[in-house]
Design an enzyme around this catalytic site. Structure first.
Site, PDB file in Angstrom:
ATOM      1  N   ARG A   5       0.771   7.073 -25.071  1.00 47.21           N
ATOM      2  CA  ARG A   5       1.563   7.794 -24.052  1.00 47.21           C
ATOM      3  C   ARG A   5       0.786   8.934 -23.396  1.00 47.21           C
ATOM      4  NH1 ARG A   5       5.304   7.040 -28.164  1.00 47.21           N
ATOM      5  NH2 ARG A   5       6.681   5.284 -27.702  1.00 47.21           N
ATOM      6  N   LYS A  47      -4.231  10.492  -9.452  1.00 49.02           N
ATOM      7  CA  LYS A  47      -3.650   9.163  -9.200  1.00 49.02           C
ATOM      8  C   LYS A  47      -4.506   8.132  -9.916  1.00 49.02           C
ATOM      9  CE  LYS A  47      -1.592   9.743  -4.645  1.00 49.02           C
ATOM     10  NZ  LYS A  47      -1.650   9.277  -3.247  1.00 49.02           N
ATOM     11  N   GLU A  98     -14.046   9.091   3.870  1.00 50.88           N
ATOM     12  CA  GLU A  98     -13.095  10.112   3.388  1.00 50.88           C
ATOM     13  C   GLU A  98     -13.536  11.507   3.833  1.00 50.88           C
ATOM     14  OE1 GLU A  98     -10.241   9.450   2.036  1.00 50.88           O
ATOM     15  OE2 GLU A  98     -10.460   7.400   1.270  1.00 50.88           O
ATOM     16  N   LYS A 148      -9.082  18.485  -0.823  1.00 52.37           N
ATOM     17  CA  LYS A 148      -8.270  17.691  -1.748  1.00 52.37           C
ATOM     18  C   LYS A 148      -7.702  18.582  -2.850  1.00 52.37           C
ATOM     19  CE  LYS A 148      -7.172  13.537  -3.841  1.00 52.37           C
ATOM     20  NZ  LYS A 148      -7.433  12.137  -4.046  1.00 52.37           N
ATOM     21  N   GLU A 172       2.830  14.139  -4.252  1.00 60.75           N
ATOM     22  CA  GLU A 172       2.956  13.611  -2.894  1.00 60.75           C
ATOM     23  C   GLU A 172       4.385  13.670  -2.370  1.00 60.75           C
ATOM     24  OE1 GLU A 172       0.119  10.460  -2.092  1.00 60.75           O
ATOM     25  OE2 GLU A 172       1.556   9.610  -0.681  1.00 60.75           O
ATOM     26  N   ARG A 231       0.687  16.298   0.509  1.00 63.03           N
ATOM     27  CA  ARG A 231      -0.346  15.389  -0.005  1.00 63.03           C
ATOM     28  C   ARG A 231      -0.375  14.085   0.801  1.00 63.03           C
ATOM     29  NH1 ARG A 231      -2.104  13.932  -6.285  1.00 63.03           N
ATOM     30  NH2 ARG A 231      -3.752  12.488  -5.668  1.00 63.03           N
ATOM     31  N   ASN A 237      -3.319  10.693   3.398  1.00 64.13           N
ATOM     32  CA  ASN A 237      -3.314   9.255   3.697  1.00 64.13           C
ATOM     33  C   ASN A 237      -3.661   8.985   5.161  1.00 64.13           C
ATOM     34  OD1 ASN A 237      -2.519   8.555   1.079  1.00 64.13           O
ATOM     35  ND2 ASN A 237      -0.382   9.002   1.582  1.00 64.13           N
ATOM     36  N   HIS A 297      -4.889   5.630   6.393  1.00 65.15           N
ATOM     37  CA  HIS A 297      -4.711   4.681   5.289  1.00 65.15           C
ATOM     38  C   HIS A 297      -3.676   3.583   5.549  1.00 65.15           C
ATOM     39  CE1 HIS A 297      -7.282   7.456   3.207  1.00 65.15           C
ATOM     40  NE2 HIS A 297      -7.208   6.785   2.082  1.00 65.15           N
ATOM     41  N   HIS A 313      -4.930   0.250   4.139  1.00 63.48           N
ATOM     42  CA  HIS A 313      -4.274  -0.467   3.042  1.00 63.48           C
ATOM     43  C   HIS A 313      -3.873  -1.868   3.476  1.00 63.48           C
ATOM     44  CE1 HIS A 313      -3.135   3.547   0.920  1.00 63.48           C
ATOM     45  NE2 HIS A 313      -4.254   3.049   0.458  1.00 63.48           N
ATOM     46  N   HIS A 364     -13.488   0.511   0.717  1.00 66.93           N
ATOM     47  CA  HIS A 364     -12.313   1.339   0.994  1.00 66.93           C
ATOM     48  C   HIS A 364     -12.604   2.341   2.129  1.00 66.93           C
ATOM     49  CE1 HIS A 364      -8.626   3.570   0.297  1.00 66.93           C
ATOM     50  NE2 HIS A 364      -9.329   4.676   0.147  1.00 66.93           N
TER      51      HIS A 364
END
Ligand SMILES: NC(=O)c1ccc[n+]([C@@H]2O[C@H](COP(=O)([O-])OP(=O)(O)OC[C@H]3O[C@@H](n4cnc5c(N)ncnc54)[C@H](O)[C@@H]3O)[C@@H](O)[C@H]2O)c1
Length: 349
Positions: free
Chosen positions: A116, A138, A180, A211, A221, A225, A229, A232, A236, A252
């Site tokens: 966990r 993330k 980026e 960042k 987010e 945040r 994106n 993106h 994506h 990417h």
């Protein structure tokens, strides 16, 4: 230099500079003082590189996972947590992810899930990893339905960004990571010339600082945040189409670059950005030799479909767009307008 991600008890430093990997053992001693064992997660390719001389100061095992995006599968994830269990890692022990964004995403998710949640430290070895993926917590792997659909937020205890390890990065991956950086420069309102005049070290610092600041203010987010994106939505969609079609021909950062060029045009079509603003995007992308056109193999209808299913889109077409009051998340963009702009964008010479 150290850049702080300020999240209270879960806060941590990003250690950036030439040779910072030599600080690994002392960072671990300070941040994980009860750890007795570390498992380094990396790929066989990275393990063979000359800079793979990492000293953790702990009893250390190295576990190899497939290289690049092939690491980010549910099967590899399960295999990795099984290995952590077989090696008997305890709650006080530590996972050290050594690699680009794919490996830090995978190893971060394994650390988030095993018992966990145990500590993870990222040694980010690609530009994209250093300026983006390793920072912010993330983690996750891909599903057939899309990228990063299985994962968790799990902040690392530290991030090590040694600029020296970038020397072995293939030129295409190096350039892709700059996608980026361009995104961050645009979000910070820099001009193309300002970015061009910055040293690489300063560009990395700009992106990491942005960042770190944004994540410190909005870890999960809920608001700002989401601005990270930028570019993106289309990126994506192209990545999702690649997974569905079984090819992997865009990095990417390259997909983000194309997404940034398109977002500028969409903002212009909505009256939010003028021609000069679009030009800044094109000039910045050209200055770092990144692509800014959708490759022919992607079908416009497939991309539209994928964009409306983006996990961040909340079932309508959502884009981060420039505007007179700065950048914002714009929901419910008209599908016909997006299709027309995409067609027009694809037709540009
Ligand atoms: N978690 C996040 O917030 C976040 C943010 C952005 C991107 N990502 C994820 O990051 C991944 C992309 O990261 P990436 O661009 O680093 O790609 P990557 O991790 O797939 O690495 C690309 C290639 O570069 C190689 N490589 C890495 N470092 C090297 C070095 N120093 N020398 C030689 N080769 C090296 C890798 O082995 C791989 O072959 C994607 O999966 C993306 O979804 C995550």
């Amino acid at each position: 230099m150290k850049i702080r991600v300020d999240l209270g008890a879960r806060g941590y430093d990003v250690h950036v500079g030439h040779g910072t990997r030599a600080q690994l053992a002392s960072i671990i001693r300070e941040r994980a003082s009860r750890a007795k064992c570390a498992v380094i997660v990396t790929s066989p390719k990275l393990r063979a590189l000359p800079w793979f001389d990492l000293v953790t100061g702990l009893e250390t095992d190295v576990v190899e996972v497939p290289d690049g995006e092939r690491a980010k599968t549910p099967e590899t994830f399960v295999g990795l947590v099984e290995t952590l269990a077989q090696r008997g890692l305890s709650r006080d022990d530590l996972v050290v992810a050594v690699g680009g964004g794919a490996i830090t995403d995978l190893a971060g998710f394994a650390a988030a899930s095993y018992l966990r949640g145990i500590d993870v430290l990222h040694v980010a070895t690609s530009v994209a990893g250093q300026v983006d993926a390793a920072i912010g917590g993330k983690t996750g792997v891909n599903l057939v339905a899309g990228k990063n659909l299985l994962g968790a937020f799990h902040q690392p205890i530290a991030v090590v960004c040694d600029l020296d390890v970038l020397e072995t990065l293939p030129p295409r991956d190096f350039r892709a990571g700059l996608g980026e950086v361009v995104k961050c420069a645009l979000l910070e309102g820099l001009g193309a010339e300002e970015l061009r005049l910055m040293s690489f070290e300063a560009q990395v610092e700009l992106a990491i600082s942005l960042k770190a600041r944004v994540v410190s203010g909005d870890e999960r987010e809920g608001s700002t945040r989401a601005l990270l994106n930028y570019g993106h939505t289309l990126a994506h969609a192209m990545e999702r189409a690649s997974i569905l079609q079984g090819h992997d021909d865009l990095r990417h950062g390259e997909a983000v670059a194309i997404g940034l060029a398109f977002a500028a045009r969409l903002a212009r079509a909505l009256g939010r950005l003028d021609d000069a603003g679009v030009e800044v995007h094109d000039e910045m992308l050209a200055s770092v030799q990144l692509p800014s056109r959708v490759p022919a193999q992607y079908d416009t209808a497939d991309l539209l479909e994928a964009m409306s299913h983006d996990k961040k889109a909340h079932h309508d077409l959502t884009f981060v767009l420039a505007g007179p009051q700065g950048f914002s998340v714009v929901r419910g963009v008209d599908a016909t307008l997006v299709r027309d702009e995409l067609e027009h964008f694809r037709g540009e010479s």
